[in-house]
Design a protein around this motif. Sequence first.
Motif, short mmCIF file in Angstrom:
data_model
loop_
_atom_site.label_atom_id
_atom_site.label_comp_id
_atom_site.label_asym_id
_atom_site.label_seq_id
_atom_site.Cartn_x
_atom_site.Cartn_y
_atom_site.Cartn_z
N ARG A 52 6.64 -20.88 -14.54
CA ARG A 52 7.59 -21.65 -13.73
C ARG A 52 8.03 -20.85 -12.51
O ARG A 52 7.87 -19.63 -12.46
CB ARG A 52 8.81 -22.05 -14.57
CG ARG A 52 9.59 -20.86 -15.13
CD ARG A 52 10.81 -21.34 -15.92
NE ARG A 52 11.48 -20.25 -16.62
CZ ARG A 52 12.34 -19.41 -16.08
NH1 ARG A 52 12.64 -19.51 -14.78
NH2 ARG A 52 12.93 -18.47 -16.80
N LEU A 53 8.58 -21.57 -11.55
CA LEU A 53 9.12 -20.90 -10.38
C LEU A 53 10.34 -20.07 -10.78
O LEU A 53 11.04 -20.39 -11.74
CB LEU A 53 9.53 -21.93 -9.32
CG LEU A 53 8.40 -22.64 -8.59
CD1 LEU A 53 8.94 -23.79 -7.75
CD2 LEU A 53 7.62 -21.66 -7.72
N PRO A 54 10.61 -18.99 -10.04
CA PRO A 54 11.79 -18.18 -10.34
C PRO A 54 13.07 -19.02 -10.31
O PRO A 54 13.26 -19.84 -9.40
CB PRO A 54 11.80 -17.13 -9.23
CG PRO A 54 10.37 -17.06 -8.77
CD PRO A 54 9.82 -18.44 -8.92
N GLY A 55 13.93 -18.83 -11.30
CA GLY A 55 15.13 -19.64 -11.42
C GLY A 55 16.33 -19.04 -10.72
O GLY A 55 16.42 -17.81 -10.55
N VAL A 56 17.27 -19.90 -10.36
CA VAL A 56 18.50 -19.46 -9.70
C VAL A 56 19.29 -18.53 -10.62
O VAL A 56 19.84 -17.52 -10.18
CB VAL A 56 19.34 -20.68 -9.29
CG1 VAL A 56 20.70 -20.23 -8.76
CG2 VAL A 56 18.61 -21.51 -8.23
N ARG A 57 19.36 -18.85 -11.89
CA ARG A 57 20.10 -18.02 -12.83
C ARG A 57 19.45 -16.65 -12.98
O ARG A 57 20.15 -15.64 -13.12
CB ARG A 57 20.20 -18.71 -14.19
CG ARG A 57 21.11 -19.92 -14.22
CD ARG A 57 21.23 -20.50 -15.61
NE ARG A 57 22.12 -21.65 -15.64
CZ ARG A 57 22.39 -22.36 -16.73
NH1 ARG A 57 21.83 -22.02 -17.88
NH2 ARG A 57 23.21 -23.40 -16.67
N ASP A 58 18.13 -16.62 -12.97
CA ASP A 58 17.43 -15.34 -13.08
C ASP A 58 17.74 -14.45 -11.88
O ASP A 58 17.98 -13.25 -12.02
CB ASP A 58 15.92 -15.56 -13.18
CG ASP A 58 15.51 -16.26 -14.46
OD1 ASP A 58 16.24 -16.09 -15.47
OD2 ASP A 58 14.50 -16.98 -14.46
N GLU A 59 17.75 -15.04 -10.69
CA GLU A 59 18.08 -14.27 -9.50
C GLU A 59 19.53 -13.80 -9.54
O GLU A 59 19.84 -12.66 -9.17
CB GLU A 59 17.82 -15.08 -8.23
CG GLU A 59 18.10 -14.28 -6.96
CD GLU A 59 17.89 -15.09 -5.70
OE1 GLU A 59 17.55 -14.49 -4.66
OE2 GLU A 59 18.09 -16.32 -5.73
N ALA A 60 20.41 -14.67 -9.99
CA ALA A 60 21.82 -14.30 -10.07
C ALA A 60 22.03 -13.14 -11.04
O ALA A 60 22.84 -12.24 -10.78
CB ALA A 60 22.65 -15.51 -10.52
N ALA A 61 21.29 -13.13 -12.15
CA ALA A 61 21.40 -12.03 -13.12
C ALA A 61 20.93 -10.72 -12.51
O ALA A 61 21.54 -9.66 -12.72
CB ALA A 61 20.61 -12.36 -14.38
N LEU A 62 19.85 -10.78 -11.75
CA LEU A 62 19.35 -9.58 -11.09
C LEU A 62 20.37 -9.06 -10.08
O LEU A 62 20.68 -7.86 -10.05
CB LEU A 62 18.03 -9.88 -10.37
CG LEU A 62 17.52 -8.75 -9.46
CD1 LEU A 62 17.06 -7.56 -10.28
CD2 LEU A 62 16.42 -9.24 -8.54
N LEU A 63 20.90 -9.94 -9.25
CA LEU A 63 21.84 -9.51 -8.22
C LEU A 63 23.14 -8.97 -8.85
O LEU A 63 23.73 -8.02 -8.33
CB LEU A 63 22.14 -10.67 -7.28
CG LEU A 63 20.96 -11.14 -6.41
CD1 LEU A 63 21.36 -12.32 -5.55
CD2 LEU A 63 20.42 -10.01 -5.56
#
Length: 338
Positions: A52-63
């Motif tokens: 799947r495409l990278p998720g908004v929640r996944d990016e938020a967790a990284l940041l």
Amino acid sequence: MAEAAGKVWHGGDLAQAKALFPEAPEPWIDLSTGINPIPYPVPELPLSLWQRLPGVRDEAALLAAARETYRVPETAGIVAAPGTQILIELLPRLASIGPVAVIGPTYAEHAVAWRKAEMDVRESATPAEVGGAGVVVLVNPNNPDGRVIERAQLTAVARDLAGRGGLLVIDEAFIDFMPEASLIPDLPPATLILRSFGKTYGLAGLRLGFAIGEVRLTEVLRAALGPWAVAGPALHIGAQALGDSDWLAAASGARASDAARLDALLASRGVIVGGTSLFRLLATPDAPALFAHLGRHGIYVRRFQNNASWLRLGLPGDEASWQRLATALASFLPPCAA
């Protein structure tokens, strides 16, 4: 042993090493990069991260993990990118006034990126010599000599630039093991800071980096990168690694010990100009001969286009590699002694 004219030399290209020294024994030991040779243990990844495409929640967790680890102020912006190199290429979008003063010698791609944007680029030895530059770019600690510019001096430069609409860019690619030197916690105005993930965590192939600064600056970069800039697996691994403070502390101590061991091996081969706990810079008139000698032994180190007396050596990753390096160095006979 000629490379293409006009091309910036980088480490890490074992195909180039094999072309230069086709008879060298294998496996090659690549000491040409300043990357942690003991990488963060990559966790088993869910198959869905690849599907799947990278998720908004996944990016938020990284940041969120990056904000905590890098001690980013709440009011500052942060953007993730597929490596800091693409951020370097985008930096000219943040400033329209020049000239650009690059504190060097340093990582050559900084000057290249601004010249591509048709900006007037000048090299300065210290921040005190930048004159009326509209943009000041520096690497702290510096690559390749490890020079560290004090926070107070950087803050003074930033305030001066802010007063005339300028920009200070600080590349902190090698600062993770010395966080006390980072300017991020007390981020001054008109300042953008780059952080690299792959070097400290030994996962350069993951392609992950960050830009931190005023929101007006990071939002320009975010827009330029577009959606889904960082791959899902990189978001997942990056968030886990950045949240693992115990691993970072252990790696910091271990690499400092490794750097001291490398110092002992190099002491009789020249002057150790500087470096970080991930690499050492050696100065010797025998550098070209030593580069070739190590290459014939299957050990690839970093040489420099603009200083033939320098070699940069990273850290071996296991005991067998340490022993091969020690044996090769001990068998080197300088040309003047041959």
